[in-house]
Design an enzyme around this catalytic site. Structure first.
Site, PDB file in Angstrom:
ATOM      1  N   ASN B  39      -6.216  -6.520  -9.448  1.00  0.00           N
ATOM      2  CA  ASN B  39      -6.234  -5.196  -8.833  1.00  0.00           C
ATOM      3  C   ASN B  39      -6.906  -4.187  -9.777  1.00  0.00           C
ATOM      4  O   ASN B  39      -6.626  -4.181 -10.972  1.00  0.00           O
ATOM      5  CB  ASN B  39      -4.784  -4.774  -8.542  1.00  0.00           C
ATOM      6  CG  ASN B  39      -4.702  -3.529  -7.695  1.00  0.00           C
ATOM      7  OD1 ASN B  39      -5.137  -2.457  -8.103  1.00  0.00           O
ATOM      8  ND2 ASN B  39      -4.128  -3.644  -6.505  1.00  0.00           N
ATOM      9  N   HIS B  50      -8.322  -4.906  -4.452  1.00  0.00           N
ATOM     10  CA  HIS B  50      -7.063  -5.614  -4.648  1.00  0.00           C
ATOM     11  C   HIS B  50      -7.393  -6.881  -5.442  1.00  0.00           C
ATOM     12  O   HIS B  50      -8.567  -7.244  -5.582  1.00  0.00           O
ATOM     13  CB  HIS B  50      -6.460  -5.965  -3.286  1.00  0.00           C
ATOM     14  CG  HIS B  50      -5.676  -4.850  -2.661  1.00  0.00           C
ATOM     15  ND1 HIS B  50      -4.910  -5.013  -1.523  1.00  0.00           N
ATOM     16  CD2 HIS B  50      -5.521  -3.548  -3.034  1.00  0.00           C
ATOM     17  CE1 HIS B  50      -4.325  -3.874  -1.213  1.00  0.00           C
ATOM     18  NE2 HIS B  50      -4.682  -2.969  -2.103  1.00  0.00           N
ATOM     19  N   GLU B  52      -7.111 -10.064  -4.813  1.00  0.00           N
ATOM     20  CA  GLU B  52      -7.830 -11.097  -4.064  1.00  0.00           C
ATOM     21  C   GLU B  52      -9.280 -10.690  -3.807  1.00  0.00           C
ATOM     22  O   GLU B  52     -10.204 -11.514  -3.886  1.00  0.00           O
ATOM     23  CB  GLU B  52      -7.132 -11.353  -2.712  1.00  0.00           C
ATOM     24  CG  GLU B  52      -5.671 -11.784  -2.827  1.00  0.00           C
ATOM     25  CD  GLU B  52      -4.702 -10.616  -2.792  1.00  0.00           C
ATOM     26  OE1 GLU B  52      -5.012  -9.549  -3.379  1.00  0.00           O
ATOM     27  OE2 GLU B  52      -3.631 -10.752  -2.180  1.00  0.00           O
ATOM     28  N   SER B  77       1.936 -11.749  -2.006  1.00  0.00           N
ATOM     29  CA  SER B  77       1.610 -11.968  -0.595  1.00  0.00           C
ATOM     30  C   SER B  77       0.447 -11.064  -0.170  1.00  0.00           C
ATOM     31  O   SER B  77       0.484  -9.848  -0.392  1.00  0.00           O
ATOM     32  CB  SER B  77       2.866 -11.652   0.232  1.00  0.00           C
ATOM     33  OG  SER B  77       2.675 -11.957   1.589  1.00  0.00           O
ATOM     34  N   CYS B  79      -2.079  -8.605   1.554  1.00  0.00           N
ATOM     35  CA  CYS B  79      -2.036  -7.504   2.534  1.00  0.00           C
ATOM     36  C   CYS B  79      -3.015  -7.767   3.683  1.00  0.00           C
ATOM     37  O   CYS B  79      -3.762  -8.746   3.675  1.00  0.00           O
ATOM     38  CB  CYS B  79      -2.390  -6.192   1.834  1.00  0.00           C
ATOM     39  SG  CYS B  79      -4.180  -5.950   1.625  1.00  0.00           S
ATOM     40  N   CYS B  82      -6.782  -8.149   2.451  1.00  0.00           N
ATOM     41  CA  CYS B  82      -7.073  -9.404   1.750  1.00  0.00           C
ATOM     42  C   CYS B  82      -6.912 -10.591   2.696  1.00  0.00           C
ATOM     43  O   CYS B  82      -7.677 -11.563   2.629  1.00  0.00           O
ATOM     44  CB  CYS B  82      -6.170  -9.528   0.530  1.00  0.00           C
ATOM     45  SG  CYS B  82      -6.438  -8.173  -0.639  1.00  0.00           S
ATOM     46  N   ASP B 142      -1.473   1.991  -2.976  1.00  0.00           N
ATOM     47  CA  ASP B 142      -2.179   0.703  -2.911  1.00  0.00           C
ATOM     48  C   ASP B 142      -1.953  -0.019  -1.588  1.00  0.00           C
ATOM     49  O   ASP B 142      -2.801  -0.816  -1.164  1.00  0.00           O
ATOM     50  CB  ASP B 142      -1.731  -0.187  -4.075  1.00  0.00           C
ATOM     51  CG  ASP B 142      -2.759  -1.259  -4.415  1.00  0.00           C
ATOM     52  OD1 ASP B 142      -3.928  -0.891  -4.609  1.00  0.00           O
ATOM     53  OD2 ASP B 142      -2.393  -2.447  -4.478  1.00  0.00           O
TER      54      ASP B 142
END
Lengths: 146, 146
Positions: B39, B50, B52, B77, B79, B82, B142
């Site tokens: 991130n 982010h 990912e 996990s 979002c 992503c 975020d």
């Protein structure tokens, strides 16, 4: 075509002039453009800077309250990634130039309560159909297709 | 924890050391890390990087065949944004460090045929819960929450 979609088309044309995928986007908050951008796959060798993502990035860090009171304009129906960004930030309204050359996640957006308006604009359609015909390999890469 | 999740955790820790949100990710193709990231909201004032997304961006432009034969590891996990990127590129498998501090779009991913494995790892959980307690305003920004 209103001024905001016109600004998104200008972003798409700028991308084309740079040798890139002609997709542009602007983020509008209370009648003012607060972010604009275009696809940068070719220009920056980017896998994530679709037009909508570039507009969001250029808008900078914003509180949820601004996103939730904004409209995103995009010349092309938003793909899964860009639709996911719209959902993440709770952008309530999306104006789409066209969805004939590519159908994005409009159904998912609507199912989650986002208002999606499709203009079916011939200028947006022609920008994309010409690019896809000329550079099918770049376009397929951009949408994760073989 | 296997070496790939360990690499994702190292990315999360690097972000924390930089004053950022401690979420890391690696993209693995045929047993080899081909992209890693974390991130960058704080570090680059980015609304889209982010963990990912940063890993995907750092992997560079790839043909669909590579994504479709890859696994994405992420400490948290994923979002909507992503997860949308995972769907765009057809990444078939996602390994999630934990989903207790934030539940992303795991149900959507599974509904679209993505294999999602959640490790419920205490190291990943503690990295996030400490950060959220210390910087709730950054975390809420975020994930697009007020």
């Amino acid at each position: 075509m209103d001024d905001f979609m016109q600004a998104a088309v200008e972003q798409a044309r700028r991308s084309l002039d740079e040798g890139g995928v002609p997709i542009g986007s602007v983020l509008v908050h209370r009648g003012e453009i607060i972010g604009q951008g275009h696809n940068r796959r070719q220009q920056r060798r980017s896998a994530i800077l679709h037009g909508e993502m570039d507009a969001l990035e250029n808008a900078g860090r914003l509180p949820a309250s601004v996103y939730r009171d904004s409209t995103l304009y995009t010349t092309l129906s938003p793909c899964s990634m860009c639709s996911g960004a719209i959902l993440l930030y709770g952008i309530p309204r999306v104006i789409v130039g066209e969805n004939q050359t590519f159908m994005g996640e409009e159904a998912l957006l609507r199912a989650r309560g986002v208002e999606v308006e499709v203009l079916d604009d011939p200028v947006c359609r022609e920008l994309m159909s010409r690019f896809i015909a000329a550079h099918p390999e770049v376009w397929h890469e951009d949408i994760g297709e073989p």
